[in-house]
Design a protein around this motif. Sequence first.
Motif, PDB file in Angstrom:
ATOM      1  N   THR A 284     -29.319  13.087   6.538  1.00 32.28           N
ATOM      2  CA  THR A 284     -28.421  12.843   7.673  1.00 32.28           C
ATOM      3  C   THR A 284     -28.653  13.860   8.790  1.00 32.28           C
ATOM      4  N   ILE A 285     -28.867  15.123   8.423  1.00 34.73           N
ATOM      5  CA  ILE A 285     -29.115  16.150   9.429  1.00 34.73           C
ATOM      6  C   ILE A 285     -30.415  15.867  10.171  1.00 34.73           C
ATOM      7  N   SER A 288     -29.931  13.038  12.592  1.00 32.67           N
ATOM      8  CA  SER A 288     -29.120  13.422  13.735  1.00 32.67           C
ATOM      9  C   SER A 288     -29.904  14.277  14.731  1.00 32.67           C
ATOM     10  N   LEU A 289     -30.660  15.261  14.221  1.00 32.10           N
ATOM     11  CA  LEU A 289     -31.333  16.196  15.109  1.00 32.10           C
ATOM     12  C   LEU A 289     -32.643  15.655  15.671  1.00 32.10           C
ATOM     13  N   LEU A 315     -37.425  20.809  11.829  1.00 30.72           N
ATOM     14  CA  LEU A 315     -36.375  21.079  10.842  1.00 30.72           C
ATOM     15  C   LEU A 315     -37.033  21.365   9.505  1.00 30.72           C
ATOM     16  N   TYR A 325     -33.520  24.701  12.021  1.00 31.16           N
ATOM     17  CA  TYR A 325     -33.912  23.797  13.105  1.00 31.16           C
ATOM     18  C   TYR A 325     -34.277  24.645  14.312  1.00 31.16           C
ATOM     19  N   PHE A 348     -21.185  21.999  16.568  1.00 29.49           N
ATOM     20  CA  PHE A 348     -22.519  21.701  16.039  1.00 29.49           C
ATOM     21  C   PHE A 348     -22.559  21.927  14.527  1.00 29.49           C
ATOM     22  N   GLU A 351     -20.880  19.224  12.582  1.00 30.84           N
ATOM     23  CA  GLU A 351     -21.613  17.954  12.571  1.00 30.84           C
ATOM     24  C   GLU A 351     -22.929  18.027  11.818  1.00 30.84           C
ATOM     25  N   HIS A 352     -23.363  19.233  11.461  1.00 28.26           N
ATOM     26  CA  HIS A 352     -24.657  19.399  10.796  1.00 28.26           C
ATOM     27  C   HIS A 352     -24.508  20.295   9.578  1.00 28.26           C
ATOM     28  N   TYR A 415     -31.063  26.865  14.873  1.00 27.63           N
ATOM     29  CA  TYR A 415     -29.966  26.772  13.899  1.00 27.63           C
ATOM     30  C   TYR A 415     -30.504  27.208  12.551  1.00 27.63           C
TER      31      TYR A 415
END
Length: 534
Positions: A284-285, A288-289, A315, A325, A348, A351-352, A415
Amino acid sequence: MKRNSKILTNRSKTNFNLPLASTVAAVVISLLVPQVTWANELRVIGVSDYDHISDLTFGNDDATYLATKLLNQDWKVSSHYNEEATQDKFNKAGDDDLLYFTGHGSSNGSLALQKYKKQNKPEGSYANWDTIGTSWFDKDIELAIFAACDVLQRNSWGEVLGGGAHHILGYRGLSSEGQDKAIIATFLKKVTAGNPVKVIDAWRFANVEYNEFDWAITGHKKNEDDYFWVEDGMTTDVTGTKDIYHWYNGGGYYLDVKSLTNERKTSNLIEGLRLKTESLDVQTIAKSLLDVNEKTLRGINNKEPYYFSNEKGNLISYPSGAINYFRNMSNDGMHSSNEKVIKVAEKFISEHGGFPKDAQLNSVIPQIEVDANTKKEKVIGYLVQYSREHNNVPVEGYAGDSIKLIIDAKGVTYYFRLWREIDESSSSKLSSELITNEEAVEKGLDALKHQVKGSNDDIKITNSELVYFSHPFFTQQSDLNLAWKVSSGSVHTYIDALTGNVLNQDEIVDETFEEIDLLEERKIDFLPDEEELS
């Protein structure tokens, strides 16, 4: 004149690197893989054995690592260590593309050679802008890296760039030898990633990853878009010093550091806390990214390292539960309050991977760009850090449990997250008799004298506290044990609170250091059919 744009990347092809079996130790999933054809020259100069100041504990292992890595990529490498490290070797670096020095530095800006005492004595025992002079002018050299304390405090290093060299990467404060090998390895990963980042960003990110916050860069503003001989390579040479700039971590908002030396009885502390790997939804991460196609994510698990990259960034996920990331940082200025930056960071994180309930804001540090001539500063981003405590004891370590973000004008550009879960239900025990603060400080001071790459006069213990020691993100950790964190300014060493042994980061990383190379050496490539991308 120097060669420019040596390496070009063909963006017309799409490459995926996927696992074929669970035995693969690391997997790269890349939509953009640079075509790297090395044809460059590296000079490494290292001093670890000194006649008059402290020797360095780990030799020149960072320099030999870099030399070996680039030699294996068909670079021409010349190496000069200890008594062979002379002023003349620095002057001849003009004929090379990249210079790497590792050793002691001085707050007067000089790099210390083997016979160095202090204050640029005796003659011939140091290298700086005066000894190098114009020997780099109109030559091949484009990049220098100084793994040494303090030297980029001095504006004068910009003088050696006046003949066309691009940047010097280094430190404006203390740096620790124990981090150097990991930092140069991480730097190489980021400048040669599936979607490489610029040289300036890679140096910033690699140092933040290992908590070396006194990193600095001196270079030409017009060369800020340099890549490390991948992508479009180095930008066009610039002569003169009118556009010399500095990049570094600025002063920032820091929470008060707690000290446990006089606040609680060590006999009441708990040791041997059990840890569990944080279970992040990497798929999912990644979606998203990077907006990764779902078909490329089939079979992804948390037991192997994975490397995703495309034009939106990179990532990496690790079996320890860590993720990283990163993408190129914007050069635009920012005018944000700490409160606004913190809101962006916490949104952020939520959400991650989710915002951990025990996460505590540690610091907000501006990323500074300053014109060396006019002294005009510009904030181009903010580093936001979160840490944690357990029963009022900080959890800390070398590249250990923490959450770090760099936010620029376009959003989150970096990140890092490692947040091992403490198993509250596991059985643990009261600590045995721990070594005292005084014993830890004595051991820590001796260790720092041989790890900090500055003058012995600079090594003064500024703080000591008990922490739970968190291992680096490359390692698996099942137990959380107590250590003394002994600090001299921004650098630290950790002393095992039970045994009194120094917990050397260099040795800890070496135990699993080969994993740094797995992402490159164990990748599996194939080109999918066009319909697979729909």
